[in-house]
Scaffold this active site. Structure first.
Site, mmCIF file in Angstrom:
data_model
loop_
_atom_site.group_PDB
_atom_site.id
_atom_site.type_symbol
_atom_site.label_atom_id
_atom_site.label_comp_id
_atom_site.label_asym_id
_atom_site.label_seq_id
_atom_site.Cartn_x
_atom_site.Cartn_y
_atom_site.Cartn_z
ATOM 1 N N TYR A 153 1.042 -1.308 -0.163
ATOM 2 C CA TYR A 153 -0.098 -0.266 -0.233
ATOM 3 C C TYR A 153 1.099 1.315 0.446
ATOM 4 C CZ TYR A 153 -3.272 3.645 2.423
ATOM 5 O OH TYR A 153 -3.609 4.971 2.322
ATOM 6 N N LYS A 157 1.218 4.241 -2.800
ATOM 7 C CA LYS A 157 1.277 5.269 -2.051
ATOM 8 C C LYS A 157 2.134 6.998 -3.144
ATOM 9 C CE LYS A 157 -3.163 6.085 -1.405
ATOM 10 N NZ LYS A 157 -4.022 6.494 -1.771
#
Length: 255
Positions: A153, A157
């Site tokens: 994750y 990002k």
């Protein structure tokens, strides 16, 4: 908010949570919003609550074709598109040493590939209109490092920060602005459910360690929505290519 009245804006992942708060704020500031989600009932309910200034569309952003479909739906609904909020994202937990290619590809498809494809589809529409536009991408402070159970994750990002700077650098002369919010810990129904699954008791969000939330609470969706509205509006022009930390504490120099 000056500079948003009458503008048509697509907010991905806006049938619930932070995205819905963004849609509420944008409608309150005079914009027209294309609400997006995967569940037709949730999208329909969001549009009912938002009123005549909102219309909806469904689609799975894991499918590359969805990006163009959503931009087209926005133009069909409102006759144009002036802004895009790349808000939709997922944050499944992982375990270091157990990452699979399928897990990695799924997170990157939604968190990284979809924002780029949505941005490119919006850029094509902006160019046809010859009137510029604004893109706001929702990142995360995890992009700078992240927890060990959020490695993929956090990587997804982190890539968005490069995308934001790259697009802004290329598109400035066309009056297309691209900025990013790196959002800190924010309360949503999904986050509440995640925390309770991991052992937190109901009401945990008001009793978090001051190290993580100096105000004694985590942020609310409406607070993130206010920052989003500013970066979409003409009030933030001509600034572009900025990574704005929507967090309660400085990320650099903290002990």
């Amino acid at each position: 908010m000056r500079g948003l009245a009458g503008k048509a804006i697509l907010v991905t992942g806006s049938s619930t949570g932070i995205g819905y708060a963004m849609a509420q704020r944008l409608v309150a500031d005079g914009a027209k919003v294309l609400v997006h989600g995967r569940d037709e009932a949730e999208v329909a309910a969001a549009c009912r609550h938002l009123g005549a200034s909102a219309q909806g569309a469904t689609g799975d952003l894991a499918d590359p074709a969805t990006a163009q479909t959503l931009i087209d739906a926005t133009v069909k609904a409102f006759g144009r598109i002036d802004g895009l909020v790349n808000n939709a994202g997922i944050y499944p937990r992982g375990v270091l040493g157990e990452t699979t290619a399928t897990f990695f590809d799924h997170i990157f498809a939604i968190n990284t590939r979809a924002p780029l494809l949505c941005a490119e589809a919006a850029i094509r529409a902006f160019r046809l209109q010859k009137s510029g536009g604004a893109i706001v991408t929702v990142g995360s402070i995890n992009a700078y490092c992240g927890l060990s159970n959020l490695t993929v994750y956090s990587m997804s990002k982190g890539a968005l920060m490069t995308m934001t700077r790259n697009l802004a650098n290329a598109l400035g002369p066309e009056h297309i602005r691209v900025n990013q919010l790196n959002v800190g810990w924010t309360f949503t129904a999904n986050e509440d459910a995640t925390q309770q699954r991991e052992g937190q008791k109901p009401g945990w969000q008001d009793h978090v360690p001051l190290k993580l939330a100096p105000t004694g609470r985590i942020m609310q969706p409406e607070e993130i929505a206010a920052h989003t509205a500013f970066w979409l509006s003409d009030e933030s022009a001509p600034v572009s290519g900025q990574l704005y930390e929507a967090e309660q504490y400085p990320l650099i120099g903290r002990v």
